[in-house]
Design a protein around this motif. Structure first.
Motif, PDB file in Angstrom:
ATOM      1  N   GLU A  40     -50.634 -77.708  21.615  1.00 43.80           N
ATOM      2  CA  GLU A  40     -50.644 -78.006  23.050  1.00 43.80           C
ATOM      3  C   GLU A  40     -49.488 -78.920  23.463  1.00 43.80           C
ATOM      4  N   MET A  41     -48.647 -79.311  22.517  1.00 41.46           N
ATOM      5  CA  MET A  41     -47.525 -80.185  22.838  1.00 41.46           C
ATOM      6  C   MET A  41     -46.600 -79.509  23.860  1.00 41.46           C
ATOM      7  N   PRO A  42     -46.143 -80.249  24.878  1.00 42.91           N
ATOM      8  CA  PRO A  42     -45.232 -79.663  25.867  1.00 42.91           C
ATOM      9  C   PRO A  42     -44.005 -79.045  25.204  1.00 42.91           C
ATOM     10  N   LYS A  43     -43.561 -77.920  25.734  1.00 44.24           N
ATOM     11  CA  LYS A  43     -42.407 -77.203  25.171  1.00 44.24           C
ATOM     12  C   LYS A  43     -41.131 -77.442  25.964  1.00 44.24           C
ATOM     13  N   PHE A  44     -41.247 -78.206  27.070  1.00 46.77           N
ATOM     14  CA  PHE A  44     -40.084 -78.451  27.920  1.00 46.77           C
ATOM     15  C   PHE A  44     -40.011 -79.934  28.300  1.00 46.77           C
ATOM     16  N   TRP A  45     -38.792 -80.455  28.394  1.00 48.85           N
ATOM     17  CA  TRP A  45     -38.545 -81.749  29.015  1.00 48.85           C
ATOM     18  C   TRP A  45     -38.373 -81.534  30.517  1.00 48.85           C
ATOM     19  N   TYR A  46     -38.687 -82.541  31.297  1.00 46.00           N
ATOM     20  CA  TYR A  46     -38.586 -82.445  32.762  1.00 46.00           C
ATOM     21  C   TYR A  46     -37.379 -83.226  33.277  1.00 46.00           C
TER      22      TYR A  46
ATOM     23  N   GLU B 279     -37.169 -75.736  18.852  1.00 49.90           N
ATOM     24  CA  GLU B 279     -38.266 -75.656  17.901  1.00 49.90           C
ATOM     25  C   GLU B 279     -38.096 -76.663  16.766  1.00 49.90           C
ATOM     26  N   GLU B 280     -36.817 -76.862  16.332  1.00 47.83           N
ATOM     27  CA  GLU B 280     -36.551 -77.813  15.254  1.00 47.83           C
ATOM     28  C   GLU B 280     -36.919 -79.239  15.659  1.00 47.83           C
TER      29      GLU B 280
ATOM     30  N   ILE C  51     -41.472 -86.209  27.610  1.00 42.42           N
ATOM     31  CA  ILE C  51     -42.573 -85.611  26.859  1.00 42.42           C
ATOM     32  C   ILE C  51     -43.805 -86.517  26.909  1.00 42.42           C
ATOM     33  N   ILE C  52     -43.584 -87.826  27.108  1.00 40.96           N
ATOM     34  CA  ILE C  52     -44.713 -88.763  27.219  1.00 40.96           C
ATOM     35  C   ILE C  52     -45.570 -88.407  28.433  1.00 40.96           C
ATOM     36  N   GLY C  53     -44.934 -88.327  29.583  1.00 41.24           N
ATOM     37  CA  GLY C  53     -45.673 -88.027  30.809  1.00 41.24           C
ATOM     38  C   GLY C  53     -46.212 -86.615  30.852  1.00 41.24           C
ATOM     39  N   GLU C  54     -45.466 -85.658  30.284  1.00 34.80           N
ATOM     40  CA  GLU C  54     -45.953 -84.275  30.253  1.00 34.80           C
ATOM     41  C   GLU C  54     -47.233 -84.179  29.431  1.00 34.80           C
TER      42      GLU C  54
END
Length: 459
Positions: free
Chosen positions: A12-18, A68-69, A240-243
């Motif tokens: 469930e980890m976010p796959k994108f930075w905002y 992915e890495e 990624i923290i906030g996502e």
């Protein structure tokens, strides 16, 4: 039974930075060449940054995919938990709900690997052999040392001299990960020698350490520079923290009214607040976001919005930001990660536009708040994180006066397990408050008036 921890599965980890730039009505002013006062091109950053990081720095895209890495390396410590502070709430006798995102489980004990890992990854892809950087309290230097070890890159860290002396265990951590650590200012660079000639007893500053790291990077084609805060791509990686927090609040069936985080350069605050600010900018919420700084380094609350260098020597482009002046040498408070003269371009623009708020708090009040938190929640916070906790206590009092029950989220950005000397000084009454006078601030800012472009609107 009430749920205390909200934990995402790895899948469930976010796959994108905002990238918040995409949603800002007033886009940030461009960085300028210090000589011509003209906007710099991305190519001008190539001596110190790799191409992919430069592209992220200037990107207007809303979301940028996490390689992915990088996600695989993140799994060493992510996702991080969202925790309800039930015991603190009970101790305060408040109806407010207090949550914290705990970033102290990373290899460096802070949020910093969130950008250190991708920066090391992109540099490794580009064939870089060595990375130079600065560090204040040592959290960033530790994170980059770890990340460079993951990719077989040599790492040189210039650590602010006061922190180098106050926090020997941080140096040992960096050395353990294989990095070379030097107290700044040093005699290894021309910039360092200039600073020492002016003040042989200088305690150093992040601006000075940046100058030394940049100078060493530009001298070798196989060496690049890495910054732990301030720049757009650094803040991007931290989102990624906030996502994660957005997903976790869905699990909790709750949503924050107030978000609080410390601000030194801006990555800590941006990391937790920007994804929520996206919803505010899109008209989906009215969340209040408060950036907290030390009273001894109050660039947001007492500084001026203008163009300034990111470093003391003047090696970087001119950046539009709230600043105390790049010659400013802050007092040797224990929250070394917050001793920076300027704020990030993005956070500065958001503050200028009234989309976020800022507050400055004295360090003794911060340590009192952190000690209270430790007694009831069991985690000893980093001195930087204590600033957020102190603001949370103020928000609780404000809610009480307003007769409201609020949901408050803060970023517990790191633990203080290697900051025991700071807590010892607090407990023994050895901490000294540092308050800057208006005269001191005006004198520092006046030194950079000549750097301002003729036509840019900096009011």
């Amino acid at each position: 039974m009430k749920t205390k921890k909200f934990i995402l599965e790895e899948k469930e980890m976010p796959k994108f930075w905002y990238n918040i730039v995409a949603d800002m009505e007033n886009k940030p002013l461009p960085p300028l060449h210090p000589g011509t006062k003209e906007p710099i091109s991305p190519e001008m950053l190539s001596p110190i940054l790799t191409e992919e990081l430069i592209m992220q720095e200037v990107s207007q895209e809303r979301f940028i995919e996490i390689p992915e890495e990088v996600l695989e390396k993140y799994k060493i410590y992510r996702p991080s938990p969202l925790i309800r502070a039930f015991e603190l709430e009970k101790a305060l006798g408040t109806d407010c709900k207090i949550y914290y995102k705990y970033e102290g489980g990373s290899p460096s004990g802070s949020h910093k690997p969130n950008t250190a890992i991708p920066q090391a990854y992109y540099n490794a892809k580009a064939g870089v052999k060595k990375i130079t950087t600065e560090t204040g309290a040592g959290q960033w230097g530790t994170a980059l040392s770890f990340a460079c070890a993951q990719y077989g890159i040599e790492c040189d860290v210039y650590m602010v001299k006061s922190s180098f002396e106050q926090k020997p265990y941080r140096k040992i951590m960096m050395n353990t990960f294989g990095a070379n650590v030097y107290p700044s200012p040093s005699d290894r660079t021309q910039a360092g020698r200039n600073f020492l000639a002016e003040n042989p007893n200088s305690n150093g500053s992040l601006g000075m350490a940046i100058s030394e790291a940049v100078e060493m990077a530009v001298q070798d084609e196989h060496t690049k520079y890495s910054l732990g805060s301030v720049l757009n791509h650094v803040l991007l990686h931290q989102t990624i923290i906030g996502e994660e927090a957005l997903k976790q609040f869905e699990m909790a069936q709750d949503y924050p009214d107030v978000i609080v985080a410390p601000l030194g350069g801006g990555s800590n605050f941006a990391g937790i607040s920007f994804p929520f600010l996206r919803e505010k900018l899109q008209g989906k919420s009215e969340v209040k976001c408060v950036a907290v700084e030390p009273s001894s380094c109050p660039k947001l609350t007492k500084g001026k919005f203008m163009y300034d260098f990111g470093d003391t020597q003047g090696y970087t482009p001119l950046l539009p930001m709230f600043t105390l002046g790049h010659h400013f040498e802050p007092a040797s408070i224990h929250a070394g990660g917050l001793r920076y003269h300027g704020a990030s371009v993005l956070c500065s623009q958001l503050l200028k536009d009234g989309l976020i708020e800022a507050n400055a708090i004295p360090q003794i009040e911060c340590f009192e708040a952190g000690s209270l938190f430790a007694k009831y929640e069991g985690i000893i916070p980093a001195p930087e994180s204590n600033h957020a906790i102190a603001q949370v206590l103020r928000e609780v009092e404000l809610a009480k006066k307003e007769g409201k029950s609020k949901t408050i989220l803060f970023n517990l950005s790191g633990h203080g397990f290697v900051d025991m000397m700071a807590y010892s000084d607090f407990q023994n009454g050895n901490l000294v408050e540092h308050q800057l006078s208006t005269k001191e601030i005006e004198a520092s800012i006046s030194k950079i008036s000549a750097l301002q472009p003729d036509e840019a609107e900096m009011a």
